[in-house]
Scaffold this motif. Structure first.
Motif, PDB file in Angstrom:
ATOM      1  N   GLY A  19       4.000  -0.790   4.286  1.00  0.00           N
ATOM      2  CA  GLY A  19       3.827  -0.197   2.972  1.00  0.00           C
ATOM      3  C   GLY A  19       4.906   0.813   2.637  1.00  0.00           C
ATOM      4  O   GLY A  19       5.967   0.875   3.266  1.00  0.00           O
ATOM      5  N   LEU A  20       4.616   1.628   1.628  1.00  0.00           N
ATOM      6  CA  LEU A  20       5.571   2.606   1.107  1.00  0.00           C
ATOM      7  C   LEU A  20       5.014   4.013   1.283  1.00  0.00           C
ATOM      8  O   LEU A  20       3.859   4.273   0.925  1.00  0.00           O
ATOM      9  CB  LEU A  20       5.863   2.318  -0.369  1.00  0.00           C
ATOM     10  N   LEU A  21       5.809   4.902   1.842  1.00  0.00           N
ATOM     11  CA  LEU A  21       5.443   6.308   2.002  1.00  0.00           C
ATOM     12  C   LEU A  21       6.233   7.146   1.009  1.00  0.00           C
ATOM     13  O   LEU A  21       7.467   7.078   0.969  1.00  0.00           O
ATOM     14  CB  LEU A  21       5.746   6.783   3.429  1.00  0.00           C
ATOM     15  N   VAL A  22       5.522   7.923   0.207  1.00  0.00           N
ATOM     16  CA  VAL A  22       6.146   8.898  -0.687  1.00  0.00           C
ATOM     17  C   VAL A  22       6.041  10.263  -0.039  1.00  0.00           C
ATOM     18  O   VAL A  22       4.932  10.709   0.295  1.00  0.00           O
ATOM     19  CB  VAL A  22       5.463   8.911  -2.067  1.00  0.00           C
ATOM     20  N   THR A  23       7.170  10.927   0.168  1.00  0.00           N
ATOM     21  CA  THR A  23       7.146  12.303   0.659  1.00  0.00           C
ATOM     22  C   THR A  23       7.492  13.231  -0.496  1.00  0.00           C
ATOM     23  O   THR A  23       8.353  12.920  -1.325  1.00  0.00           O
ATOM     24  CB  THR A  23       8.132  12.508   1.819  1.00  0.00           C
ATOM     25  N   THR A  24       6.816  14.366  -0.549  1.00  0.00           N
ATOM     26  CA  THR A  24       6.943  15.261  -1.716  1.00  0.00           C
ATOM     27  C   THR A  24       7.514  16.626  -1.369  1.00  0.00           C
ATOM     28  O   THR A  24       7.509  17.521  -2.202  1.00  0.00           O
ATOM     29  CB  THR A  24       5.562  15.456  -2.372  1.00  0.00           C
ATOM     30  N   ARG A  25       8.048  16.795  -0.162  1.00  0.00           N
ATOM     31  CA  ARG A  25       8.445  18.127   0.285  1.00  0.00           C
ATOM     32  C   ARG A  25       9.591  18.724  -0.528  1.00  0.00           C
ATOM     33  O   ARG A  25       9.827  19.935  -0.453  1.00  0.00           O
ATOM     34  CB  ARG A  25       8.818  18.079   1.765  1.00  0.00           C
ATOM     35  N   ARG A  26      10.310  17.907  -1.310  1.00  0.00           N
ATOM     36  CA  ARG A  26      11.412  18.426  -2.126  1.00  0.00           C
ATOM     37  C   ARG A  26      10.934  18.997  -3.456  1.00  0.00           C
ATOM     38  O   ARG A  26      11.716  19.603  -4.189  1.00  0.00           O
ATOM     39  CB  ARG A  26      12.434  17.304  -2.372  1.00  0.00           C
ATOM     40  N   MET A  27       9.664  18.807  -3.775  1.00  0.00           N
ATOM     41  CA  MET A  27       9.117  19.262  -5.059  1.00  0.00           C
ATOM     42  C   MET A  27       8.509  20.656  -4.859  1.00  0.00           C
ATOM     43  O   MET A  27       7.323  20.802  -4.589  1.00  0.00           O
ATOM     44  CB  MET A  27       8.086  18.248  -5.565  1.00  0.00           C
ATOM     45  N   THR A  28       9.341  21.671  -4.973  1.00  0.00           N
ATOM     46  CA  THR A  28       8.978  23.006  -4.475  1.00  0.00           C
ATOM     47  C   THR A  28       8.919  24.090  -5.546  1.00  0.00           C
ATOM     48  O   THR A  28       9.015  25.271  -5.221  1.00  0.00           O
ATOM     49  CB  THR A  28       9.967  23.433  -3.383  1.00  0.00           C
ATOM     50  N   GLY A  29       8.744  23.735  -6.785  1.00  0.00           N
ATOM     51  CA  GLY A  29       8.680  24.755  -7.824  1.00  0.00           C
ATOM     52  C   GLY A  29       7.412  25.595  -7.746  1.00  0.00           C
ATOM     53  O   GLY A  29       6.325  25.065  -7.488  1.00  0.00           O
ATOM     54  N   VAL A  30       7.549  26.914  -7.972  1.00  0.00           N
ATOM     55  CA  VAL A  30       6.414  27.848  -7.996  1.00  0.00           C
ATOM     56  C   VAL A  30       6.561  28.739  -9.221  1.00  0.00           C
ATOM     57  O   VAL A  30       7.584  29.407  -9.390  1.00  0.00           O
ATOM     58  CB  VAL A  30       6.372  28.733  -6.733  1.00  0.00           C
ATOM     59  N   GLU A  31       5.554  28.772 -10.083  1.00  0.00           N
ATOM     60  CA  GLU A  31       5.560  29.626 -11.267  1.00  0.00           C
ATOM     61  C   GLU A  31       4.249  30.406 -11.330  1.00  0.00           C
ATOM     62  O   GLU A  31       3.178  29.814 -11.415  1.00  0.00           O
ATOM     63  CB  GLU A  31       5.725  28.792 -12.546  1.00  0.00           C
ATOM     64  N   PRO A  85       0.841  -1.209   0.000  1.00  0.00           N
ATOM     65  CA  PRO A  85       0.000   0.000   0.000  1.00  0.00           C
ATOM     66  C   PRO A  85       0.867   1.247   0.000  1.00  0.00           C
ATOM     67  O   PRO A  85       2.000   1.243   0.504  1.00  0.00           O
ATOM     68  CB  PRO A  85      -0.797  -0.121   1.299  1.00  0.00           C
ATOM     69  N   VAL A  86       0.332   2.326  -0.570  1.00  0.00           N
ATOM     70  CA  VAL A  86       1.084   3.566  -0.741  1.00  0.00           C
ATOM     71  C   VAL A  86       0.409   4.698   0.025  1.00  0.00           C
ATOM     72  O   VAL A  86      -0.808   4.876  -0.043  1.00  0.00           O
ATOM     73  CB  VAL A  86       1.191   3.955  -2.231  1.00  0.00           C
ATOM     74  N   ALA A  87       1.226   5.458   0.754  1.00  0.00           N
ATOM     75  CA  ALA A  87       0.785   6.701   1.392  1.00  0.00           C
ATOM     76  C   ALA A  87       1.602   7.839   0.820  1.00  0.00           C
ATOM     77  O   ALA A  87       2.709   7.635   0.315  1.00  0.00           O
ATOM     78  CB  ALA A  87       0.962   6.619   2.909  1.00  0.00           C
ATOM     79  N   VAL A  88       1.073   9.052   0.910  1.00  0.00           N
ATOM     80  CA  VAL A  88       1.803  10.225   0.451  1.00  0.00           C
ATOM     81  C   VAL A  88       1.716  11.301   1.516  1.00  0.00           C
ATOM     82  O   VAL A  88       0.685  11.460   2.179  1.00  0.00           O
ATOM     83  CB  VAL A  88       1.260  10.738  -0.905  1.00  0.00           C
ATOM     84  N   PRO A 104      -8.250  -0.236  -8.661  1.00  0.00           N
ATOM     85  CA  PRO A 104      -9.099  -1.351  -8.228  1.00  0.00           C
ATOM     86  C   PRO A 104      -8.519  -2.154  -7.074  1.00  0.00           C
ATOM     87  O   PRO A 104      -9.275  -2.780  -6.324  1.00  0.00           O
ATOM     88  CB  PRO A 104      -9.219  -2.212  -9.498  1.00  0.00           C
ATOM     89  N   ARG A 105      -7.186  -2.146  -6.897  1.00  0.00           N
ATOM     90  CA  ARG A 105      -6.563  -2.887  -5.795  1.00  0.00           C
ATOM     91  C   ARG A 105      -6.436  -2.028  -4.537  1.00  0.00           C
ATOM     92  O   ARG A 105      -5.897  -2.473  -3.535  1.00  0.00           O
ATOM     93  CB  ARG A 105      -5.190  -3.381  -6.230  1.00  0.00           C
ATOM     94  N   ASN A 106      -6.937  -0.808  -4.600  1.00  0.00           N
ATOM     95  CA  ASN A 106      -6.869   0.114  -3.452  1.00  0.00           C
ATOM     96  C   ASN A 106      -5.426   0.288  -2.974  1.00  0.00           C
ATOM     97  O   ASN A 106      -5.128   0.238  -1.778  1.00  0.00           O
ATOM     98  CB  ASN A 106      -7.756  -0.358  -2.299  1.00  0.00           C
ATOM     99  N   LEU A 107      -4.540   0.491  -3.936  1.00  0.00           N
ATOM    100  CA  LEU A 107      -3.135   0.733  -3.621  1.00  0.00           C
ATOM    101  C   LEU A 107      -2.990   1.958  -2.729  1.00  0.00           C
ATOM    102  O   LEU A 107      -2.242   1.959  -1.749  1.00  0.00           O
ATOM    103  CB  LEU A 107      -2.345   0.931  -4.918  1.00  0.00           C
ATOM    104  N   PHE A 108      -3.752   3.009  -3.059  1.00  0.00           N
ATOM    105  CA  PHE A 108      -3.730   4.255  -2.275  1.00  0.00           C
ATOM    106  C   PHE A 108      -4.805   4.167  -1.198  1.00  0.00           C
ATOM    107  O   PHE A 108      -5.948   4.582  -1.401  1.00  0.00           O
ATOM    108  CB  PHE A 108      -3.965   5.465  -3.192  1.00  0.00           C
ATOM    109  N   ARG A 109      -4.454   3.572  -0.058  1.00  0.00           N
ATOM    110  CA  ARG A 109      -5.453   3.354   0.980  1.00  0.00           C
ATOM    111  C   ARG A 109      -5.034   3.855   2.359  1.00  0.00           C
ATOM    112  O   ARG A 109      -5.828   3.776   3.293  1.00  0.00           O
ATOM    113  CB  ARG A 109      -5.847   1.888   1.051  1.00  0.00           C
ATOM    114  N   HIS A 110      -3.843   4.352   2.518  1.00  0.00           N
ATOM    115  CA  HIS A 110      -3.456   4.959   3.789  1.00  0.00           C
ATOM    116  C   HIS A 110      -3.828   6.438   3.735  1.00  0.00           C
ATOM    117  O   HIS A 110      -2.975   7.316   3.618  1.00  0.00           O
ATOM    118  CB  HIS A 110      -1.955   4.756   4.046  1.00  0.00           C
ATOM    119  N   ASN A 111      -5.123   6.700   3.823  1.00  0.00           N
ATOM    120  CA  ASN A 111      -5.661   8.043   3.626  1.00  0.00           C
ATOM    121  C   ASN A 111      -7.108   8.069   4.129  1.00  0.00           C
ATOM    122  O   ASN A 111      -7.545   7.140   4.811  1.00  0.00           O
ATOM    123  CB  ASN A 111      -5.589   8.432   2.140  1.00  0.00           C
ATOM    124  N   TYR A 112      -7.834   9.131   3.817  1.00  0.00           N
ATOM    125  CA  TYR A 112      -9.279   9.124   4.043  1.00  0.00           C
ATOM    126  C   TYR A 112      -9.862   8.258   2.937  1.00  0.00           C
ATOM    127  O   TYR A 112     -10.261   8.748   1.881  1.00  0.00           O
ATOM    128  CB  TYR A 112      -9.837  10.538   4.025  1.00  0.00           C
TER     129      TYR A 112
END
Length: 464
Positions: A82-94, A65-68, A443-451
């Protein structure tokens, strides 16, 4: 899982790939609420969209399962494994001043967007705390500082890039993929991980803002007086009130130290002289301990609520209320006021106004007719979440007759991320449609560590 198992993934990813016990693992999994933390088998600190794709493919191949997590303010169900993806390094603003839009990376906070937009006389529809991340906040609805004037932040989304459960990167727009757009804008991370989001800005350069502080003991009728006042104000007037148990601490201004204090917050987008006239009745609602109101550039609007940016452990529960009469005020004070067995912060945010208008592009954010959002928060210093349970249960049970759902932005974690609370955030028909779309895209509810929205034709439950 061992380091040899993750080497193929690490070779594809620019950011860190971490296992429990690695240097940086604990910092990477922590968010704004120290009462709860993810406990994943593996963390990928994504620095670009390709990192997210590699992580999702790795997880899908292994049935993980994947969390973000961006900033960690929108915390829902804690990942156990499961696997946690953190996105705090993706900081572009245009900022595109001609089209009055901004494009942000998945880890951007509003404190980065506000000054960039202000250089062109524009502003995002951010929340009261500018250190909150953009993507999770917007896709959960976005009950912002200017919500009565300009509506939900979600209604301003133009396009987004989304890594879906198959690891593909898709650009989602209202015209190109209207069903998926509808689902993600309101369904958050149930349908994939957003790596880029484009949204409209509004023409706001300044506000008449700040607030009043009252001693709750000296102003016992303040909460009711605030509600009667707020109900009479135009949509340009955005306001809220909080009853706060102030600590007996030298850092707290002396007039408020050790007291229960009412804080009325104001963000008026019209003429400052008219704003001063509109708030004048509040000075008669009780003895004012401090008044901090002025015409300010929007870049200073974070001072209105002045929410601390440091992580703390806390418990929070919320409800949207269809009415706030004298009986509701009495119920709030009886169960969560100064005499409550655990210290509670009670906050009422005035809604309505622009929320009554349909969005340009349909999305799955609902409950646009509730006039007030209630939040109850307890800081867990020497107190456990279990200590708060009897207080919160009695309060929200008493308020059930006037409750009309919940806001996804404020659901909270643990039991508040369960199926019953998720149902409260949607209309039944919309939730069925979301479930059907989940079955198509995940369909496999991969993204399930969430609401979690469970696929209509089955799939692992959120807790598994």
């Amino acid at each position: 899982m061992k380091h040899a198992d993750i080497q193929p993934l690490a070779s594809l990813v620019e950011g860190p790939v971490l296992l429990p016990g690695d240097d940086g693992y604990d910092d990477e999994r922590s968010g704004a609420n120290l009462a709860v933390r993810h406990e994943p088998d593996l963390i990928v600190g994504a620095a670009r969209a390709e990192d997210v794709q590699a992580a999702v493919r790795f997880a899908a191949e292994r049935g993980l399962p994947v969390a973000v997590q961006g900033t960690g303010h929108g915390f829902a169900a804690a990942a156990r494994g499961g696997l946690l993806v953190t996105t705090r390094r993706m900081t572009g603003v245009e900022v595109d001043p001609e089209r009055r839009r901004v494009t942000v990376g998945a880890g951007v906070r509003f404190e980065q967007v506000i000054p960039a937009a202000a250089a062109h006389g524009l502003a995002p529809l951010n929340g009261s705390a500018p250190h909150v991340g953009v993507v999770s906040y917007v896709l959960g609805g976005g009950v912002g500082l200017l919500v009565r004037t300009h509506g939900y932040a979600a209604d301003r989304v133009r396009s987004l890039d989304l890594v879906t459960a198959d690891g593909e990167l898709r650009t989602v727009t209202p015209a190109g993929e209207p069903d998926l757009y509808w689902a993600v804008v309101g369904g958050r991370d149930n349908f994939g991980i957003v790596t880029r989001l484009e949204m409209d800005l509004v023409e706001v350069a300044r506000v008449y803002g700040g607030g009043f502080f009252y001693d709750a003991e000296a102003a016992p009728g303040l909460l009711g007086a605030y509600v009667r006042w707020a109900d009479s104000t135009p949509r340009e007037m955005n306001s809220s009130v909080a009853l706060i148990p102030m600590p007996d601490d030298p850092e707290v201004p002396e007039p408020m130290r050790g007291r229960h204090v009412y804080h009325v917050r104001i963000a008026y987008t019209g003429d400052p002289e008219e704003g001063a006239r509109l708030v004048a009745p509040l000075r008669e609602a009780g003895p004012v301990l401090m008044e901090m109101l002025r015409d300010m550039p929007y870049t200073e609007s974070g001072s209105i609520h002045d929410e601390p940016p440091v992580p703390v452990p806390f418990q929070r529960e919320t409800a949207l209320l269809r009415e706030v009469g004298d009986d509701v005020v009495s119920t709030l004070l009886e169960h969560a006021g100064p005499q409550a067995p655990v210290p509670c912060v009670i906050e009422l945010r005035h809604l309505g106004g622009a929320l009554a208008e349909a969005p340009r592009h349909p999305n799955s954010v609902v409950h646009t007719d509730a006039p007030y959002l209630l939040s109850v928060v307890t800081l867990l210093f020497g107190i456990t979440a279990d200590d708060t349970r009897p207080v919160y249960d009695k309060l929200f049970e008493a308020l059930a007759p006037v409750t009309t759902g919940a806001s996804l932005n404020f659901l909270g974690h643990g039991a508040n991320a369960g199926a019953e609370r998720v149902r409260a955030a949607y209309d039944p028909a919309d939730l069925r449609r979301l479930s059907e779309l989940k079955a198509v895209h995940d369909p496999r509810n991969l993204f399930r560590h969430n609401y979690n929205i469970v696929p209509a034709d089955g799939g692992p439950a959120a807790a598994k």
